[in-house]
Design a protein around this motif. Sequence first.
Motif, PDB file in Angstrom:
ATOM      1  N   VAL A 149       0.845  -1.194   0.000  1.00 18.44           N
ATOM      2  CA  VAL A 149       0.000   0.000   0.000  1.00 18.44           C
ATOM      3  C   VAL A 149       0.886   1.252   0.000  1.00 18.44           C
ATOM      4  CG1 VAL A 149      -1.871  -1.192   1.219  1.00 18.44           C
ATOM      5  CG2 VAL A 149      -0.201   0.132   2.512  1.00 18.44           C
ATOM      6  N   ASN A 150       0.310   2.375  -0.415  1.00 23.30           N
ATOM      7  CA  ASN A 150       1.066   3.634  -0.435  1.00 23.30           C
ATOM      8  C   ASN A 150       1.666   3.942   0.926  1.00 23.30           C
ATOM      9  OD1 ASN A 150       0.902   4.467  -3.079  1.00 23.30           O
ATOM     10  ND2 ASN A 150      -1.115   5.407  -2.793  1.00 23.30           N
ATOM     11  N   GLY A 156       6.727   1.881   2.138  1.00 25.62           N
ATOM     12  CA  GLY A 156       8.190   1.936   2.082  1.00 25.62           C
ATOM     13  C   GLY A 156       8.767   1.276   0.838  1.00 25.62           C
ATOM     14  N   LYS A 157       7.949   1.151  -0.207  1.00 25.28           N
ATOM     15  CA  LYS A 157       8.407   0.491  -1.442  1.00 25.28           C
ATOM     16  C   LYS A 157       9.578   1.221  -2.092  1.00 25.28           C
ATOM     17  CE  LYS A 157       4.696   0.347  -3.896  1.00 25.28           C
ATOM     18  NZ  LYS A 157       3.720   0.830  -2.900  1.00 25.28           N
ATOM     19  N   THR A 158       9.397   2.523  -2.304  1.00 23.31           N
ATOM     20  CA  THR A 158      10.424   3.287  -3.008  1.00 23.31           C
ATOM     21  C   THR A 158      11.736   3.283  -2.232  1.00 23.31           C
ATOM     22  OG1 THR A 158       8.603   4.701  -3.728  1.00 23.31           O
ATOM     23  CG2 THR A 158      10.817   5.467  -4.207  1.00 23.31           C
ATOM     24  N   LYS A 194      17.356   1.259  -1.408  1.00 30.34           N
ATOM     25  CA  LYS A 194      18.330   0.588  -0.533  1.00 30.34           C
ATOM     26  C   LYS A 194      18.810  -0.721  -1.150  1.00 30.34           C
ATOM     27  CE  LYS A 194      16.738   2.477   3.904  1.00 30.34           C
ATOM     28  NZ  LYS A 194      15.879   2.218   5.075  1.00 30.34           N
ATOM     29  N   SER A 196       9.067  -2.936   7.081  1.00 34.78           N
ATOM     30  CA  SER A 196       9.791  -1.673   7.192  1.00 34.78           C
ATOM     31  C   SER A 196       9.418  -0.923   8.463  1.00 34.78           C
ATOM     32  CB  SER A 196       9.484  -0.800   5.968  1.00 34.78           C
ATOM     33  OG  SER A 196       8.180  -0.269   6.076  1.00 34.78           O
ATOM     34  N   ASP A 241      11.984   0.558  13.332  1.00 36.60           N
ATOM     35  CA  ASP A 241      12.657   1.494  14.242  1.00 36.60           C
ATOM     36  C   ASP A 241      11.705   2.519  14.834  1.00 36.60           C
ATOM     37  OD1 ASP A 241      12.705   2.175  11.422  1.00 36.60           O
ATOM     38  OD2 ASP A 241      13.627   4.046  12.022  1.00 36.60           O
ATOM     39  N   GLY A 286      13.405  -3.372   7.977  1.00 36.91           N
ATOM     40  CA  GLY A 286      13.915  -2.002   7.951  1.00 36.91           C
ATOM     41  C   GLY A 286      13.974  -1.449   9.362  1.00 36.91           C
ATOM     42  N   GLY A 307      15.847   1.577  10.110  1.00 33.98           N
ATOM     43  CA  GLY A 307      16.391   2.924  10.113  1.00 33.98           C
ATOM     44  C   GLY A 307      16.544   3.479   8.718  1.00 33.98           C
ATOM     45  N   GLU A 308      17.123   4.659   8.628  1.00 30.48           N
ATOM     46  CA  GLU A 308      17.190   5.379   7.358  1.00 30.48           C
ATOM     47  C   GLU A 308      18.410   5.026   6.508  1.00 30.48           C
ATOM     48  OE1 GLU A 308      14.852   7.284   6.204  1.00 30.48           O
ATOM     49  OE2 GLU A 308      13.615   7.749   7.941  1.00 30.48           O
TER      50      GLU A 308
HETATM   51  P1  GDP Z   1       6.026   3.991  -0.781  1.00 31.62           P
HETATM   52  O1  GDP Z   1       4.848   4.889  -0.947  1.00 31.62           O
HETATM   53  O2  GDP Z   1       5.615   2.602  -0.434  1.00 31.62           O
HETATM   54  O3  GDP Z   1       6.967   4.030  -1.935  1.00 31.62           O
HETATM   55  O4  GDP Z   1       6.806   4.520   0.526  1.00 31.62           O
HETATM   56  P2  GDP Z   1       8.188   5.339   0.645  1.00 31.62           P
HETATM   57  O5  GDP Z   1       9.322   4.460   0.262  1.00 31.62           O
HETATM   58  O6  GDP Z   1       8.066   6.627  -0.045  1.00 31.62           O
HETATM   59  O7  GDP Z   1       8.287   5.522   2.229  1.00 31.62           O
HETATM   60  C1  GDP Z   1       7.392   6.315   2.972  1.00 31.62           C
HETATM   61  C2  GDP Z   1       8.145   6.975   4.132  1.00 31.62           C
HETATM   62  O8  GDP Z   1       8.630   6.000   5.055  1.00 31.62           O
HETATM   63  C3  GDP Z   1       9.382   7.754   3.699  1.00 31.62           C
HETATM   64  O9  GDP Z   1       9.406   8.963   4.406  1.00 31.62           O
HETATM   65  C4  GDP Z   1      10.567   6.871   4.108  1.00 31.62           C
HETATM   66  O10 GDP Z   1      11.714   7.619   4.426  1.00 31.62           O
HETATM   67  C5  GDP Z   1      10.023   6.169   5.321  1.00 31.62           C
HETATM   68  N1  GDP Z   1      10.661   4.855   5.549  1.00 31.62           N
HETATM   69  C6  GDP Z   1      10.688   3.777   4.718  1.00 31.62           C
HETATM   70  N2  GDP Z   1      11.323   2.741   5.279  1.00 31.62           N
HETATM   71  C7  GDP Z   1      11.715   3.133   6.518  1.00 31.62           C
HETATM   72  C8  GDP Z   1      12.396   2.500   7.632  1.00 31.62           C
HETATM   73  O11 GDP Z   1      12.780   1.321   7.616  1.00 31.62           O
HETATM   74  N3  GDP Z   1      12.593   3.258   8.751  1.00 31.62           N
HETATM   75  C9  GDP Z   1      12.168   4.550   8.824  1.00 31.62           C
HETATM   76  N4  GDP Z   1      12.395   5.229   9.962  1.00 31.62           N
HETATM   77  N5  GDP Z   1      11.525   5.169   7.833  1.00 31.62           N
HETATM   78  C10 GDP Z   1      11.300   4.489   6.695  1.00 31.62           C
END
Ligand code: GDP
Length: 298
Positions: free
Chosen positions: A106-107, A110-112, A117, A250, A253, A276, A278-279
């Motif tokens: 889902v949006n 943390g896909k992107t 990574k 993801s 942390d 996941g 951390g950053e």
């Molecule tokens: P997408 O919509 O599924 O592509 O999600 P994004 O990859 O854009 O991630 C959404 C937010 O979650 C971003 O601000 C990322 O920095 C954050 N994020 C993703 N994975 C992690 C993680 O393992 N730890 C933390 N703290 N933030 C994360």
Amino acid sequence: AEKLKQGLSRTRNQLGGQLVGLFGGGKIDDDVYEELETILLTSDVGVAATQKLLDDIKNRVKRQSLSDNSQLREALKQALLELLTPLQKPLVTSTHKPFVIMLTGVNGAGKTTTIGKLANQFQAEGKSVLIAAGDTFRAAAREQLQVWGERNNVHVVTQDGGDPAAVIFDAVNSAKAKGIDIVMADTAGRLPTQLNLMEEIRKVQRVIDKALPGAPHEVLLVLDANTGQNAVMQVNAFDDALGVTGLVLSKLDGTAKGGVIAAIAQSRPIPIRYIGVGEDIADLRPFNASEFIEALFS
Ligand code: GDP
């Protein structure tokens, strides 16, 4: 290990903080079990996994004739290890070339971030990577990937407002022609309840198989650990629709809900490829059950 411990600190405080009081010495009785049940439930372990863990612990207490409640700590760790070890199956990408990974979730899951990574990690291992920006609806997602790709010298196949299946079809063909090792195909964020949209991801899956029979070799579902029990429902829905072969959990942390990993293990034992915590790039790490449990209880 220190970084993992740090990353899991909120879950550890939630779970471990309560357990310290419970396992502080005294005899093992029904009250202890009842309290343990409450602690597990409030740590997002879920009803089914909590029951399974309690049964397992009671068996261990009987078998090993344990009497002091401080011994329950080790029994709980062993029970968790037994539950989580089957999920420890690292992703192996050397079986096919190109190895095609389709990412779903889902949006905001943390896909992107995961794609970025992983691309870095694969490149560091000397593998070539191509990314297909299949989320053609969200311009921001596409741009985010493109910018990231330019910065890291990774080719990103994209198309404004195009058909996601077409973009990914082109990407897989291009990877075949160029001898690329790994293709990561991003798909648009979907709620599994949006059936017509789910149908679209299935179309992407079929089209990948057309471009490269047998692919995708991995259907990776990215889950936000913060969603707790909802993550279990997402696993079921995406797995029913697509046949999920691996999970990424993801944002462990940022959450006290890390216990959801046990709920997922009990519900559908799909391998957790990465967690996941951390950053940093290195904060997306292969799931290791004993390392994870040690970090929770240290
Ligand atoms: P997408 O919509 O599924 O592509 O999600 P994004 O990859 O854009 O991630 C959404 C937010 O979650 C971003 O601000 C990322 O920095 C954050 N994020 C993703 N994975 C992690 C993680 O393992 N730890 C933390 N703290 N933030 C994360």
